[in-house]
Design an enzyme around this catalytic site. Structure first.
Site, PDB file in Angstrom:
ATOM      1  N   GLU A   8      65.280 -30.827  46.073  1.00 20.89           N
ATOM      2  CA  GLU A   8      64.305 -30.858  44.971  1.00 20.89           C
ATOM      3  C   GLU A   8      64.847 -31.447  43.667  1.00 20.89           C
ATOM      4  OE1 GLU A   8      64.799 -28.254  46.989  1.00 20.89           O
ATOM      5  OE2 GLU A   8      62.916 -28.303  48.111  1.00 20.89           O
TER       6      GLU A   8
ATOM      7  N   ASP B 145      54.683 -24.013  46.050  1.00 20.84           N
ATOM      8  CA  ASP B 145      55.079 -25.385  45.675  1.00 20.84           C
ATOM      9  C   ASP B 145      54.232 -26.567  46.152  1.00 20.84           C
ATOM     10  OD1 ASP B 145      56.083 -24.917  48.248  1.00 20.84           O
ATOM     11  OD2 ASP B 145      58.175 -25.273  47.751  1.00 20.84           O
TER      12      ASP B 145
ATOM     13  N   THR C 274      55.620 -33.892  51.408  1.00 24.20           N
ATOM     14  CA  THR C 274      56.553 -32.902  50.852  1.00 24.20           C
ATOM     15  C   THR C 274      57.893 -32.907  51.577  1.00 24.20           C
ATOM     16  OG1 THR C 274      56.726 -30.653  50.017  1.00 24.20           O
ATOM     17  CG2 THR C 274      55.799 -30.918  52.227  1.00 24.20           C
TER      18      THR C 274
HETATM   19  C1  DMJ Z   1      61.344 -29.041  52.434  1.00 23.48           C
HETATM   20  O1  DMJ Z   1      61.273 -28.733  53.769  1.00 23.48           O
HETATM   21  C2  DMJ Z   1      59.971 -29.340  51.908  1.00 23.48           C
HETATM   22  O2  DMJ Z   1      60.138 -30.093  50.756  1.00 23.48           O
HETATM   23  C3  DMJ Z   1      59.183 -28.127  51.575  1.00 23.48           C
HETATM   24  O3  DMJ Z   1      57.929 -28.423  51.000  1.00 23.48           O
HETATM   25  C4  DMJ Z   1      59.940 -27.230  50.622  1.00 23.48           C
HETATM   26  N1  DMJ Z   1      61.297 -27.663  50.471  1.00 23.48           N
HETATM   27  C5  DMJ Z   1      62.003 -27.932  51.661  1.00 23.48           C
HETATM   28  C6  DMJ Z   1      63.441 -28.309  51.389  1.00 23.48           C
HETATM   29  O4  DMJ Z   1      64.023 -27.544  50.411  1.00 23.48           O
END
Ligand code: DMJ
Length: 420
Positions: free
Chosen positions: A320, A186, A406
């Protein structure tokens, strides 16, 4: 989860933008007095980077308080040993021991391989660390390590243009051909388009890598179900797995953000794709009894946008889907995204609120789900922040001036006149 203070640091910027002054001051005091990097124990490179460094950097940029900057820089230096591998790519689940300065890896994390989403999710934070350090050594040294990671990825041959999730840190070649825009892959894709945006559109290498990757994803992974739902499948050595993880639902927002800045011939197509994926993710929520979505949903054996395995029916307060609602709202102003966000607020209140906070639930298809007794730090960092931004005016952390890492920590776009 063993990460001391992760919730406090992950929540700093959320507290600040929500104007929860008293709680913010309490958290700041904790960072000043109790966030001791030497007793913080073991944490992975990825977790330290996105939660601690990202959270501290965002708090610094929002408030100008030096304490956040100095802690972020100190942590950046401590990450350096993780890059000591033959290719310079950190191993999966790299652990850092702040006391000894050693790095090693949990065998179970990836059997010695490096994980795309881990080593590909460093760029945004290290660019800022390097700028803030104002000192070429040693933090900017790690920026060159991060740039080296991108070079290795650019050079290596990619099956049908796709990036598999596991790479050998010794040989720099892929270990197995599992491709996923969800877990393990991702945020690598997310950091390509955001690196370009954060550089004020100057980092053209990142943009090209993003465009090429999205083209391969569109060609090989994007599918439409019999019922007309668009989804992104996973790929295992050439065979499609018609499954979408909750984690993959961030891609609606990412593709919309990229579409906004795409070439004319792609803009509309990518915007439609983003809206369709976001709508599919909404369906995964709408088709459950709790109106919260499962950890993974499938498009096979007569099933559409629903979990078919018991082990995939849980919801751990993940962000998300609301993340994509926030981006789509800001970029289209279609009111359905606010309606969908409000459905989530109500479902969280009904099924996840407990006396001491909010908890994940074990089965989204049960009208009376049991709790897992855990409030993940990303609930405060991401889920609540994205919901808040969905209902704010667009100039609160405007997409013109900020990119979200992220973990939803806002980092400023490097406009030449930003300081002014
Ligand atoms: C978060 O810790 C971050 O967005 C990570 O990149 C993937 N998703 C988790 C939460 O679901």
């Amino acid at each position: 989860g063993g990460l001391r203070g992760a919730t406090v640091i992950d929540a700093l910027d959320t507290l600040y933008i929500m104007e929860l002054e008293e709680e913010f001051q309490e958290a700041k005091k904790w960072v000043e007095k109790s966030f001791d990097l030497n007793v913080n124990g073991e944490a992975s490179l990825f977790e330290v980077n996105i939660r601690y460094i990202g959270g501290l950097l965002a708090a610094y940029y929002l408030t100008g308080e030096e304490v956040f900057k100095s802690k972020a820089l100190e942590l950046g230096e401590k990450l350096l040993p993780a890059f000591n591998t033959p290719t310079g790519i950190p191993r999966g689940g790299s652990l850092l021991s702040p006391c000894s300065g050693m790095s090693w890896s949990w065998g179970w994390a990836s059997a010695g391989s490096s994980i795309l989403a881990e080593f590909g999710t460093l760029h945004l934070e290290f660019l800022h660390l390097s700028e803030l350090s104002g000192n070429p050594v040693p933090v900017s040294l790690s920026l060159s390590q991060v740039m080296n990671i991108r070079r290795v990825l650019n050079r290596v041959e990619k099956p049908q243009g796709l990036y598999p999730n596991f790479l050998s840190p010794v040989t720099g070649s892929w270990v197995q051909h599992h491709v996923s825009i969800g877990g393990l892959g991702d945020s690598f894709y997310e950091y390509l388009i955001k690196s370009w945006l954060m550089s004020d559109k100057k980092d053209s290498e990142a943009k090209k890598m993003y465009d090429d990757a999205l083209e391969a994803i569109e060609k090989h992974l994007v599918k439409k179900s019999a019922g007309g739902l668009t989804y992104i499948a996973e790929w295992r050595g050439g065979i499609l797995d018609h499954k979408m993880g909750h984690l993959a639902c961030f891609s609606g927002g990412m593709i919309a953000l990229g579409a906004e800045h795409a070439r004319e011939d792609r803009r509309q197509r990518h915007m439609e794709l983003a809206a369709e994926i976001t709508s599919t993710c909404h369906e995964s929520y709408a088709r459950s009894d709790t109106r919260l979505g499962p950890e993974a949903f499938r498009f096979d054996a007569g099933s559409e946008a629903m979990a078919t395995r018991l082990s995939e029916r849980y919801y751990i307060l993940r962000p998300e889907v609301v993340e994509s609602y926030m981006y789509l709202w800001r970029l289209t102003h279609d009111p359905k995204y606010r309606h969908w966000g409000w459905e989530v607020v109500q479902a969280l209140e009904k099924h996840c609120r407990v006396e001491a906070g909010f908890s994940g639930i074990r089965d989204v298809y049960s009208p009376t789900p049991t709790h897992d007794n855990m409030q993940q730090s990303f609930f405060l960092a991401e889920t609540l922040k994205y919901l808040y931004l969905l209902f704010c005016e667009d100039d609160v952390l405007s997409l013109e001036d900020w990119v979200f890492n992220t973990e939803a920590h806002p980092l400023p776009i490097n406009h030449t006149d930003f300081k002014a």
